[in-house]
Design a protein around this motif. Structure first.
Motif, mmCIF file in Angstrom:
data_model
loop_
_atom_site.group_PDB
_atom_site.id
_atom_site.type_symbol
_atom_site.label_atom_id
_atom_site.label_comp_id
_atom_site.label_asym_id
_atom_site.label_seq_id
_atom_site.Cartn_x
_atom_site.Cartn_y
_atom_site.Cartn_z
ATOM 1 N N UNK A 10 37.321 48.104 43.303
ATOM 2 C CA UNK A 10 38.460 48.020 42.403
ATOM 3 C C UNK A 10 38.103 46.986 41.346
ATOM 4 N N UNK A 11 38.535 47.237 40.103
ATOM 5 C CA UNK A 11 38.166 46.319 39.036
ATOM 6 C C UNK A 11 39.251 46.260 37.975
ATOM 7 N N UNK A 12 39.385 45.082 37.396
ATOM 8 C CA UNK A 12 40.264 44.890 36.254
ATOM 9 C C UNK A 12 39.637 43.799 35.394
ATOM 10 N N UNK A 13 40.227 43.541 34.222
ATOM 11 C CA UNK A 13 39.702 42.473 33.362
ATOM 12 C C UNK A 13 39.771 41.128 34.059
ATOM 13 N N UNK A 14 40.672 41.011 34.996
ATOM 14 C CA UNK A 14 40.870 39.733 35.676
ATOM 15 C C UNK A 14 39.957 39.540 36.881
ATOM 16 N N UNK A 15 39.621 40.620 37.609
ATOM 17 C CA UNK A 15 38.823 40.433 38.809
ATOM 18 C C UNK A 15 38.323 41.714 39.427
ATOM 19 N N UNK A 16 37.669 41.553 40.569
ATOM 20 C CA UNK A 16 37.044 42.673 41.276
ATOM 21 C C UNK A 16 37.347 42.579 42.764
ATOM 22 N N UNK A 17 37.349 43.741 43.432
ATOM 23 C CA UNK A 17 37.293 43.753 44.891
ATOM 24 C C UNK A 17 35.947 44.356 45.236
ATOM 25 N N UNK A 18 35.159 43.605 46.000
ATOM 26 C CA UNK A 18 33.803 44.012 46.346
ATOM 27 C C UNK A 18 33.730 44.281 47.840
ATOM 28 N N UNK A 19 33.412 45.519 48.194
ATOM 29 C CA UNK A 19 33.236 45.876 49.604
ATOM 30 C C UNK A 19 31.894 45.326 50.067
ATOM 31 N N UNK A 20 31.948 44.500 51.098
ATOM 32 C CA UNK A 20 30.740 43.901 51.655
ATOM 33 C C UNK A 20 31.032 43.449 53.075
ATOM 34 N N UNK A 49 30.243 34.848 36.806
ATOM 35 C CA UNK A 49 30.723 33.904 37.808
ATOM 36 C C UNK A 49 32.114 34.349 38.226
ATOM 37 N N UNK A 50 32.422 34.143 39.495
ATOM 38 C CA UNK A 50 33.727 34.543 40.025
ATOM 39 C C UNK A 50 34.159 33.559 41.096
ATOM 40 N N UNK A 51 35.464 33.490 41.286
ATOM 41 C CA UNK A 51 36.024 32.632 42.327
ATOM 42 C C UNK A 51 36.619 33.535 43.406
ATOM 43 N N UNK A 52 36.266 33.268 44.651
ATOM 44 C CA UNK A 52 36.776 34.060 45.774
ATOM 45 C C UNK A 52 38.254 33.738 45.973
ATOM 46 N N UNK A 53 39.104 34.764 45.863
ATOM 47 C CA UNK A 53 40.547 34.561 46.016
ATOM 48 C C UNK A 53 41.102 35.342 47.205
ATOM 49 N N UNK A 54 40.277 36.192 47.807
ATOM 50 C CA UNK A 54 40.731 36.975 48.954
ATOM 51 C C UNK A 54 39.536 37.349 49.815
ATOM 52 N N UNK A 55 39.713 37.263 51.125
ATOM 53 C CA UNK A 55 38.708 37.707 52.091
ATOM 54 C C UNK A 55 39.384 38.645 53.066
ATOM 55 N N UNK A 56 38.708 39.723 53.406
ATOM 56 C CA UNK A 56 39.219 40.632 54.423
ATOM 57 C C UNK A 56 38.032 41.243 55.152
ATOM 58 N N UNK A 57 38.323 42.037 56.182
ATOM 59 C CA UNK A 57 37.250 42.725 56.904
ATOM 60 C C UNK A 57 36.527 43.722 56.013
ATOM 61 N N UNK A 62 37.622 38.771 44.047
ATOM 62 C CA UNK A 62 37.156 37.680 43.214
ATOM 63 C C UNK A 62 37.866 37.695 41.871
ATOM 64 N N UNK A 63 38.115 36.506 41.354
ATOM 65 C CA UNK A 63 38.788 36.311 40.071
ATOM 66 C C UNK A 63 37.735 35.920 39.039
ATOM 67 N N UNK A 64 37.741 36.608 37.891
ATOM 68 C CA UNK A 64 36.775 36.335 36.828
ATOM 69 C C UNK A 64 37.325 35.391 35.766
ATOM 70 N N UNK A 65 38.629 35.163 35.773
ATOM 71 C CA UNK A 65 39.251 34.346 34.734
ATOM 72 C C UNK A 65 39.033 32.858 34.972
ATOM 73 N N UNK A 66 39.028 32.113 33.889
ATOM 74 C CA UNK A 66 38.940 30.663 33.994
ATOM 75 C C UNK A 66 37.538 30.149 34.223
#
Length: 100
Positions: A10-20, A49-57, A62-66
């Motif tokens: 999933x992706x937006x201008x603000x961030x991504x969800x990366x399956x890993x 660069x991104x900041x981790x804002x959510x972790x799940x199984x 990750x947030x790309x802003x700021x």
């Protein structure tokens, strides 16, 4: 420095969800994402660069802003993903070896 692989789900201008299946990250940790566009002649990797804002199984949000990111690179990534229909519902990533 640990290296892991993942797939953008999933992706937006603000961030991504990366399956890993890589879990050795903390909330609010800054990570560096490296990618390239597979169908382009250029072989250079792009970095964000991104900041981790959510972790799940299923992976990491990750947030790309700021952070000090190139807006053109984010726009190019979003356009490429949309054009190639690579924003899909979650399927487990293929387990990879991680190198330190």
């Amino acid at each position: 420095m640990p290296v892991a692989t993942g797939q953008i789900r999933d992706a937006s201008k603000r961030g991504l969800f990366i399956a890993t299946d890589y879990t050795d990250v903390q909330l609010n940790q800054t990570v560096e994402l490296e990618f390239r566009f597979p169908d382009r002649k250029e072989k250079a990797f792009r970095r964000l660069k991104a900041q981790v804002v959510r972790k799940s199984d299923q992976g990491l949000g990750v947030d790309l802003e700021g952070l000090d990111n190139d807006g053109f690179t984010i726009s190019a990534l979003l356009s490429w993903l949309q054009k190639h229909n690579h924003i899909v519902s979650y399927f487990p990533p293929i387990r990879q070896n991680y190198f330190h």
